[in-house]
Design a protein around this motif. Structure first.
Motif, PDB file in Angstrom:
ATOM      1  N   LEU A 158      26.496  53.015  41.161  1.00 54.15           N
ATOM      2  CA  LEU A 158      27.316  52.034  41.760  1.00 54.15           C
ATOM      3  C   LEU A 158      28.398  52.889  42.595  1.00 54.15           C
ATOM      4  CD1 LEU A 158      28.102  49.485  39.184  1.00 54.15           C
ATOM      5  CD2 LEU A 158      26.464  49.502  40.793  1.00 54.15           C
ATOM      6  N   VAL A 159      28.623  53.989  42.590  1.00 46.83           N
ATOM      7  CA  VAL A 159      29.677  54.947  43.278  1.00 46.83           C
ATOM      8  C   VAL A 159      29.049  54.919  44.836  1.00 46.83           C
ATOM      9  CG1 VAL A 159      30.823  56.970  43.439  1.00 46.83           C
ATOM     10  CG2 VAL A 159      30.200  56.257  41.339  1.00 46.83           C
ATOM     11  N   ASP A 160      28.066  55.056  45.262  1.00 50.49           N
ATOM     12  CA  ASP A 160      27.548  55.250  46.447  1.00 50.49           C
ATOM     13  C   ASP A 160      26.681  53.835  46.922  1.00 50.49           C
ATOM     14  OD1 ASP A 160      28.470  57.836  46.927  1.00 50.49           O
ATOM     15  OD2 ASP A 160      26.551  58.460  45.853  1.00 50.49           O
ATOM     16  N   GLY A 161      27.156  52.841  46.215  1.00 49.76           N
ATOM     17  CA  GLY A 161      26.591  51.626  46.358  1.00 49.76           C
ATOM     18  C   GLY A 161      26.351  50.893  47.777  1.00 49.76           C
ATOM     19  N   ASP A 211      30.775  49.040  44.902  1.00 49.32           N
ATOM     20  CA  ASP A 211      30.917  50.327  44.149  1.00 49.32           C
ATOM     21  C   ASP A 211      31.232  50.002  42.736  1.00 49.32           C
ATOM     22  OD1 ASP A 211      33.569  49.414  44.082  1.00 49.32           O
ATOM     23  OD2 ASP A 211      34.327  51.068  45.659  1.00 49.32           O
ATOM     24  N   ASP A 212      31.663  51.035  41.840  1.00 49.65           N
ATOM     25  CA  ASP A 212      32.092  50.811  40.521  1.00 49.65           C
ATOM     26  C   ASP A 212      33.396  50.174  39.973  1.00 49.65           C
ATOM     27  OD1 ASP A 212      33.244  53.092  40.983  1.00 49.65           O
ATOM     28  OD2 ASP A 212      33.027  54.117  39.264  1.00 49.65           O
ATOM     29  N   VAL A 213      34.229  49.847  40.859  1.00 50.82           N
ATOM     30  CA  VAL A 213      35.507  49.405  40.657  1.00 50.82           C
ATOM     31  C   VAL A 213      35.364  47.795  40.629  1.00 50.82           C
ATOM     32  CG1 VAL A 213      38.038  49.201  41.447  1.00 50.82           C
ATOM     33  CG2 VAL A 213      36.492  51.371  42.022  1.00 50.82           C
ATOM     34  N   ALA A 214      35.655  47.117  39.351  1.00 43.52           N
ATOM     35  CA  ALA A 214      35.586  45.672  39.393  1.00 43.52           C
ATOM     36  C   ALA A 214      36.909  45.091  39.565  1.00 43.52           C
ATOM     37  CB  ALA A 214      35.225  45.308  37.713  1.00 43.52           C
ATOM     38  N   ASP A 215      37.942  45.704  39.501  1.00 44.78           N
ATOM     39  CA  ASP A 215      39.327  45.223  39.748  1.00 44.78           C
ATOM     40  C   ASP A 215      39.992  45.993  40.523  1.00 44.78           C
ATOM     41  OD1 ASP A 215      39.735  42.482  38.323  1.00 44.78           O
ATOM     42  OD2 ASP A 215      38.753  43.780  36.805  1.00 44.78           O
ATOM     43  N   ARG A 216      40.142  45.590  42.025  1.00 46.33           N
ATOM     44  CA  ARG A 216      40.493  46.516  43.307  1.00 46.33           C
ATOM     45  C   ARG A 216      42.218  46.528  43.418  1.00 46.33           C
ATOM     46  NH1 ARG A 216      37.337  49.580  45.799  1.00 46.33           N
ATOM     47  NH2 ARG A 216      35.612  48.409  45.044  1.00 46.33           N
ATOM     48  N   LYS A 217      42.726  45.240  43.283  1.00 50.79           N
ATOM     49  CA  LYS A 217      43.618  44.901  43.670  1.00 50.79           C
ATOM     50  C   LYS A 217      44.954  46.060  43.216  1.00 50.79           C
ATOM     51  CE  LYS A 217      47.119  41.050  43.901  1.00 50.79           C
ATOM     52  NZ  LYS A 217      47.466  39.922  43.807  1.00 50.79           N
TER      53      LYS A 217
END
Length: 270
Positions: free
Chosen positions: A105-108, A234-240
């Protein structure tokens, strides 16, 4: 409402491959027909309405049980909680996270996605359970770099599931109103990549009090439906609270880009 077991928490490993297939692996089950249950988390005070059941298959090699969430299985946009159903009629058991292999997911953002754009990110909830964050959109504009100077905000993004035409526009919509600012994006030759700059004058609101929000969209053509600009791939589900940007400040007001609870791009005026 079925009862929940609070026995020893069951740790669940999950891994995603490049096609978006998620494999869940659980320790040996005590029954012959265990199931994995995905439940769409309802809004506060509302009942559960959407569930998916997956049969768990035994793996003779190591004694674990596994099931696969295929990429073509569409999940409604929202947060999905994961449970083990040990057997028919038994209470369900919420699952704890084991190993999460989310490397692909990191380079999704590097892979172009067809329409509809379906995204699923396993994550750990505040109370340490395993859950899935899902998005399902006809098309999606993935924000990449956000550059804030003392005069403007510049955003680079890429469109997935659609193509930009010469008459494409970026639209900033003042939340809770009909006020819209139209900006002309710079469009890459492939009709996918684009960037835009919002200057201070684009963001000021006549007679506006503090705490106004501009939501960012792109329209691929003049008459197309607006597509939300956000960051999902990417692999971050909650970015806020993870990605925090500086503000443009002038005349006692500040304009700061941020990601909403849905990982969509907005600009807050304070």
């Amino acid at each position: 409402m079925s009862k929940h077991h609070h026995d020893t928490p069951v740790r669940t490993d999950c891994a995603i491959d490049t096609d978006g297939r998620i494999t869940f692996r659980l320790p040996a089950a005590s029954s012959a027909r265990p199931e994995l249950l995905l439940v769409l988390r309802p809004k506060k005070g509302r009942p559960e309405t959407t569930r998916h059941h997956f049969e768990l298959e035994p793996d003779p090699a190591d004694g674990t049980w596994h099931t696969v969430l295929e990429p073509h299985q569409a999940l409604d946009e929202g947060r999905w909680d994961l449970f083990l159903l040990p057997e028919a009629g038994a209470g369900r058991q919420r699952l704890r996270p084991g190993l999460r292999d989310l490397r692909v997911l990191v380079d999704g953002h590097l892979r172009d996605r067809p329409s509809p754009v379906a995204v699923r990110i396993p994550y750990v909830t505040k109370d340490s359970f395993l859950a899935l964050r899902a998005w399902l959109r006809t098309a999606h504009a993935e924000a990449r770099t956000i550059d804030v100077t003392d005069r403007a905000v510049t955003v680079e993004a890429r469109l997935h599931g659609a193509r930009l035409h010469e008459d494409a526009t970026v639209r900033l919509r003042l939340r809770g109103s009909d006020t819209v600012r139209s900006l002309s994006p710079r469009i890459a030759e492939d009709g996918k990549g684009f960037s835009f700059t919002a200057e201070r004058k684009d963001l000021t609101v006549d007679g506006g009090g503090a705490g106004r929000f501009w939501d960012a969209f792109v329209r691929p053509t003049a008459d197309a439906r607006p597509i939300r600009i956000g960051r999902l791939l990417d692999d971050v589900a909650d970015r806020k609270h993870v990605y925090v940007y500086p503000a443009i400040t002038a005349d006692g007001t500040a304009a700061r880009p941020y990601y909403t609870v849905d990982n969509d791009l907005a600009i807050e005026m304070t």
